[in-house]
Scaffold this active site. Structure first.
Site, PDB file in Angstrom:
ATOM      1  N   HIS A 104      39.956  46.326  43.888  1.00  0.00           N
ATOM      2  CA  HIS A 104      38.733  46.728  43.190  1.00  0.00           C
ATOM      3  C   HIS A 104      38.038  45.394  42.972  1.00  0.00           C
ATOM      4  O   HIS A 104      38.608  44.485  42.353  1.00  0.00           O
ATOM      5  CB  HIS A 104      39.075  47.396  41.856  1.00  0.00           C
ATOM      6  CG  HIS A 104      37.890  47.861  41.073  1.00  0.00           C
ATOM      7  ND1 HIS A 104      37.754  49.177  40.684  1.00  0.00           N
ATOM      8  CD2 HIS A 104      36.810  47.211  40.585  1.00  0.00           C
ATOM      9  CE1 HIS A 104      36.633  49.308  39.992  1.00  0.00           C
ATOM     10  NE2 HIS A 104      36.047  48.114  39.917  1.00  0.00           N
ATOM     11  N   LEU A 105      36.843  45.255  43.502  1.00  0.00           N
ATOM     12  CA  LEU A 105      36.142  43.982  43.424  1.00  0.00           C
ATOM     13  C   LEU A 105      36.172  43.437  42.002  1.00  0.00           C
ATOM     14  O   LEU A 105      35.956  44.184  41.045  1.00  0.00           O
ATOM     15  CB  LEU A 105      34.689  44.164  43.870  1.00  0.00           C
ATOM     16  CG  LEU A 105      33.908  42.856  43.869  1.00  0.00           C
ATOM     17  CD1 LEU A 105      33.331  42.586  45.221  1.00  0.00           C
ATOM     18  CD2 LEU A 105      32.885  42.844  42.775  1.00  0.00           C
ATOM     19  N   HIS A 106      36.454  42.150  41.877  1.00  0.00           N
ATOM     20  CA  HIS A 106      36.450  41.509  40.568  1.00  0.00           C
ATOM     21  C   HIS A 106      36.115  40.033  40.720  1.00  0.00           C
ATOM     22  O   HIS A 106      36.568  39.376  41.648  1.00  0.00           O
ATOM     23  CB  HIS A 106      37.777  41.698  39.827  1.00  0.00           C
ATOM     24  CG  HIS A 106      38.994  41.305  40.602  1.00  0.00           C
ATOM     25  ND1 HIS A 106      39.481  42.026  41.677  1.00  0.00           N
ATOM     26  CD2 HIS A 106      39.842  40.261  40.438  1.00  0.00           C
ATOM     27  CE1 HIS A 106      40.574  41.445  42.142  1.00  0.00           C
ATOM     28  NE2 HIS A 106      40.806  40.373  41.417  1.00  0.00           N
ATOM     29  N   LEU A 107      35.279  39.560  39.813  1.00  0.00           N
ATOM     30  CA  LEU A 107      34.879  38.159  39.787  1.00  0.00           C
ATOM     31  C   LEU A 107      35.605  37.469  38.642  1.00  0.00           C
ATOM     32  O   LEU A 107      35.464  37.859  37.481  1.00  0.00           O
ATOM     33  CB  LEU A 107      33.354  38.055  39.605  1.00  0.00           C
ATOM     34  CG  LEU A 107      32.758  36.652  39.544  1.00  0.00           C
ATOM     35  CD1 LEU A 107      33.090  35.837  40.798  1.00  0.00           C
ATOM     36  CD2 LEU A 107      31.244  36.745  39.348  1.00  0.00           C
TER      37      LEU A 107
END
Length: 158
Positions: A104-107
């Site tokens: 799950h995209l995460h910065l």
């Protein structure tokens, strides 16, 4: 089961739905920001889109802009906090080969201080590319951008 979780199986989606514990520092209709459960430095935050997006290809522009804006604001906030970082790293892994482990995209927003012990020195070294190769690479990227400009939403032809 596929290598990438569905929204129902995803821990970050569960956090966004308030179905899993997290130490949340910010949330709105688009993103949730919370403390990384396994921080590499004190104050290490994650900013994630509320809706499931495995990687950058799954992220619409408005959500991507919001992820960055919230991360940027939180970096400013960290600088004014008792963490008192001397610098900030933003770190995003897009795909397994790029070290993504939660799909799950995460910065990552990483407050940095001299001697904090975290390094990126183990990452592969840089390439020494001559100008001719750099120009060829730039031409390829411009060509791909022109093709993409002709695409509609989700990569469909407009």
């Amino acid at each position: 089961m596929s290598a990438t979780p569905t929204a129902q199986e995803c821990v970050f989606c569960a956090i966004a739905r308030h179905d899993a514990e997290a130490s949340t520092v910010f949330e709105d209709d688009t993103v949730v920001a919370f403390m990384d459960r396994y921080p590499v430095t004190p104050g290490h935050l994650l900013v994630v889109p509320r809706h499931h997006a495995v990687g950058l290809e799954d992220l619409d522009d408005a959500t991507g802009i919001r992820v960055w804006a919230v991360a940027h604001d939180l970096a400013r906030t960290l600088r004014r906090s008792t963490f008192r970082p001397e610098g900030i790293n933003f770190f995003l892994c897009d795909g397994e080969v790029a070290f993504q482990t939660v799909f799950h995209l995460h910065l990552h927003v990483l407050p940095r201080c001299t001697g904090d012990g975290w390094t990126v020195e183990n990452l592969p070294g840089t390439l020494d590319r001559d100008r001719r190769h750099l120009d060829e690479d730039a031409r390829e990227i411009r060509t791909a951008a022109a093709r993409r400009a002709g695409e509609g939403p989700a990569g469909t032809r407009g």
